[in-house]
Design a protein around this motif. Structure first.
Motif, PDB file in Angstrom:
ATOM      1  N   UNK A   1       0.844  -1.215   0.000  1.00 39.18           N
ATOM      2  CA  UNK A   1       0.000   0.000   0.000  1.00 39.18           C
ATOM      3  C   UNK A   1       0.875   1.260   0.000  1.00 39.18           C
ATOM      4  N   UNK A   2       1.903   1.227   0.847  1.00 42.34           N
ATOM      5  CA  UNK A   2       2.827   2.376   0.904  1.00 42.34           C
ATOM      6  C   UNK A   2       3.498   2.571  -0.445  1.00 42.34           C
ATOM      7  N   UNK A   3       3.918   1.473  -1.074  1.00 41.90           N
ATOM      8  CA  UNK A   3       4.548   1.564  -2.393  1.00 41.90           C
ATOM      9  C   UNK A   3       3.561   2.134  -3.405  1.00 41.90           C
ATOM     10  N   UNK A   4       2.310   1.685  -3.361  1.00 42.41           N
ATOM     11  CA  UNK A   4       1.278   2.193  -4.276  1.00 42.41           C
ATOM     12  C   UNK A   4       1.052   3.682  -4.043  1.00 42.41           C
ATOM     13  N   UNK A   5       1.025   4.082  -2.767  1.00 44.80           N
ATOM     14  CA  UNK A   5       0.840   5.508  -2.458  1.00 44.80           C
ATOM     15  C   UNK A   5       2.010   6.324  -3.003  1.00 44.80           C
ATOM     16  N   UNK A   6       3.240   5.806  -2.840  1.00 42.35           N
ATOM     17  CA  UNK A   6       4.414   6.500  -3.371  1.00 42.35           C
ATOM     18  C   UNK A   6       4.320   6.607  -4.891  1.00 42.35           C
ATOM     19  N   UNK A   7       3.881   5.513  -5.522  1.00 43.27           N
ATOM     20  CA  UNK A   7       3.734   5.515  -6.980  1.00 43.27           C
ATOM     21  C   UNK A   7       2.649   6.513  -7.390  1.00 43.27           C
ATOM     22  N   UNK A   8       1.538   6.525  -6.619  1.00 41.27           N
ATOM     23  CA  UNK A   8       0.454   7.470  -6.920  1.00 41.27           C
ATOM     24  C   UNK A   8       0.949   8.921  -6.798  1.00 41.27           C
ATOM     25  N   UNK A   9       1.784   9.174  -5.797  1.00 39.29           N
ATOM     26  CA  UNK A   9       2.347  10.523  -5.626  1.00 39.29           C
ATOM     27  C   UNK A   9       3.216  10.857  -6.838  1.00 39.29           C
ATOM     28  N   UNK A  10       4.044   9.910  -7.282  1.00 41.89           N
ATOM     29  CA  UNK A  10       4.898  10.122  -8.444  1.00 41.89           C
ATOM     30  C   UNK A  10       4.050  10.332  -9.700  1.00 41.89           C
ATOM     31  N   UNK A  11       2.972   9.532  -9.847  1.00 38.71           N
ATOM     32  CA  UNK A  11       2.084   9.689 -11.013  1.00 38.71           C
ATOM     33  C   UNK A  11       1.436  11.068 -10.987  1.00 38.71           C
ATOM     34  N   UNK A  12       1.013  11.479  -9.810  1.00 32.60           N
ATOM     35  CA  UNK A  12       0.393  12.810  -9.693  1.00 32.60           C
ATOM     36  C   UNK A  12       1.398  13.886 -10.077  1.00 32.60           C
ATOM     37  N   UNK A  13       2.654  13.724  -9.642  1.00 29.08           N
ATOM     38  CA  UNK A  13       3.695  14.700  -9.980  1.00 29.08           C
ATOM     39  C   UNK A  13       3.945  14.695 -11.475  1.00 29.08           C
ATOM     40  N   UNK A  14       3.997  13.536 -12.080  1.00 26.21           N
ATOM     41  CA  UNK A  14       4.207  13.432 -13.526  1.00 26.21           C
ATOM     42  C   UNK A  14       3.030  14.063 -14.261  1.00 26.21           C
ATOM     43  N   UNK A  15       1.804  13.808 -13.778  1.00 25.30           N
ATOM     44  CA  UNK A  15       0.617  14.390 -14.411  1.00 25.30           C
ATOM     45  C   UNK A  15       0.658  15.922 -14.330  1.00 25.30           C
ATOM     46  N   UNK A  16       1.153  16.442 -13.208  1.00 26.61           N
ATOM     47  CA  UNK A  16       1.272  17.902 -13.080  1.00 26.61           C
ATOM     48  C   UNK A  16       2.299  18.435 -14.076  1.00 26.61           C
ATOM     49  N   UNK A  17       3.408  17.713 -14.200  1.00 28.06           N
ATOM     50  CA  UNK A  17       4.428  18.139 -15.153  1.00 28.06           C
ATOM     51  C   UNK A  17       3.882  18.097 -16.584  1.00 28.06           C
ATOM     52  N   UNK A  18       3.104  17.031 -16.887  1.00 30.08           N
ATOM     53  CA  UNK A  18       2.501  16.915 -18.217  1.00 30.08           C
ATOM     54  C   UNK A  18       1.524  18.061 -18.441  1.00 30.08           C
ATOM     55  N   UNK A  19       0.756  18.379 -17.410  1.00 22.92           N
ATOM     56  CA  UNK A  19      -0.215  19.466 -17.529  1.00 22.92           C
ATOM     57  C   UNK A  19       0.516  20.796 -17.764  1.00 22.92           C
ATOM     58  N   UNK A  20       1.615  21.015 -17.059  1.00 28.76           N
ATOM     59  CA  UNK A  20       2.387  22.247 -17.226  1.00 28.76           C
ATOM     60  C   UNK A  20       2.969  22.315 -18.621  1.00 28.76           C
ATOM     61  N   UNK A  21       3.468  21.156 -19.111  1.00 27.93           N
ATOM     62  CA  UNK A  21       4.024  21.123 -20.469  1.00 27.93           C
ATOM     63  C   UNK A  21       2.915  21.424 -21.475  1.00 27.93           C
ATOM     64  N   UNK A  22       1.740  20.857 -21.282  1.00 32.37           N
ATOM     65  CA  UNK A  22       0.628  21.072 -22.197  1.00 32.37           C
ATOM     66  C   UNK A  22       0.193  22.541 -22.149  1.00 32.37           C
ATOM     67  N   UNK A  23       0.217  23.166 -20.997  1.00 32.78           N
ATOM     68  CA  UNK A  23      -0.181  24.565 -20.847  1.00 32.78           C
ATOM     69  C   UNK A  23       0.824  25.481 -21.503  1.00 32.78           C
ATOM     70  N   UNK A  24       2.070  25.099 -21.503  1.00 33.13           N
ATOM     71  CA  UNK A  24       3.089  25.953 -22.111  1.00 33.13           C
ATOM     72  C   UNK A  24       3.122  25.801 -23.609  1.00 33.13           C
ATOM     73  N   UNK A  25       2.493  24.854 -24.142  1.00 31.63           N
ATOM     74  CA  UNK A  25       2.464  24.668 -25.579  1.00 31.63           C
ATOM     75  C   UNK A  25       1.359  25.460 -26.118  1.00 31.63           C
TER      76      UNK A  25
END
Length: 158
Positions: A134-158
């Protein structure tokens, strides 16, 4: 006398006919007697001529033998002793069987307790693994959320 032994003797042995036993002894020891030219067994002559002497002699004779008296019946001591030995052997065998059964049951209890203990330990280990995952999944979810934010920022800058 033990009730089991008593019942075993009564069931397996034939009691002595003490009167016949005494009469046979008299006849074997003294043979026949002759009275007025007639021949009689000693036991019959004594019993009919002096029944009191016959009964007293019989009681004395029976008392002098190795007999076991049970409920007014008489049994040969050696036969009773053999029955006692057989009963002891059967009881010892029964005790041995019961001890083996107890040992088997104790082993089953120990095995059950070990299984129960192992099951509890296994359950704790599985629960720890689940929590770790569960802890590993939560860590992965946090990383996915961070990646999604980065993707969103990249999409906004385009």
């Amino acid at each position: 006398m033990n009730a089991k032994l008593k019942q075993r003797i009564l069931d397996n042995l034939t009691s002595l006919d003490t009167e016949e036993f005494y009469a046979n002894m008299l006849d074997d020891c003294y043979g026949e007697v002759e009275i007025a030219g007639m021949t009689f067994q000693t036991s019959r002559a004594l019993k009919e001529l002096d029944p009191t002497a016959f009964r007293c002699g019989m009681v004395d004779y029976i008392d002098s033998l190795s007999l076991v008296e049970i409920d007014g019946d008489y049994f040969e001591f050696d036969a009773c002793d053999a029955e006692r030995d057989e009963l002891i052997s059967e009881l010892e065998s029964e005790i041995s069987d019961l001890e083996a059964e107890i040992s088997d049951l104790e082993s089953e209890i120990e095995d059950f307790e070990e299984e129960e203990s192992d099951s509890a330990e296994d359950a704790k280990e599985i629960l720890a693994q689940i929590n770790s995952r569960r802890e590993s999944i939560e860590e992965i979810n946090v990383k996915i959320a961070a990646i999604n934010e980065e993707i969103a920022e990249i999409n906004n800058s385009l």
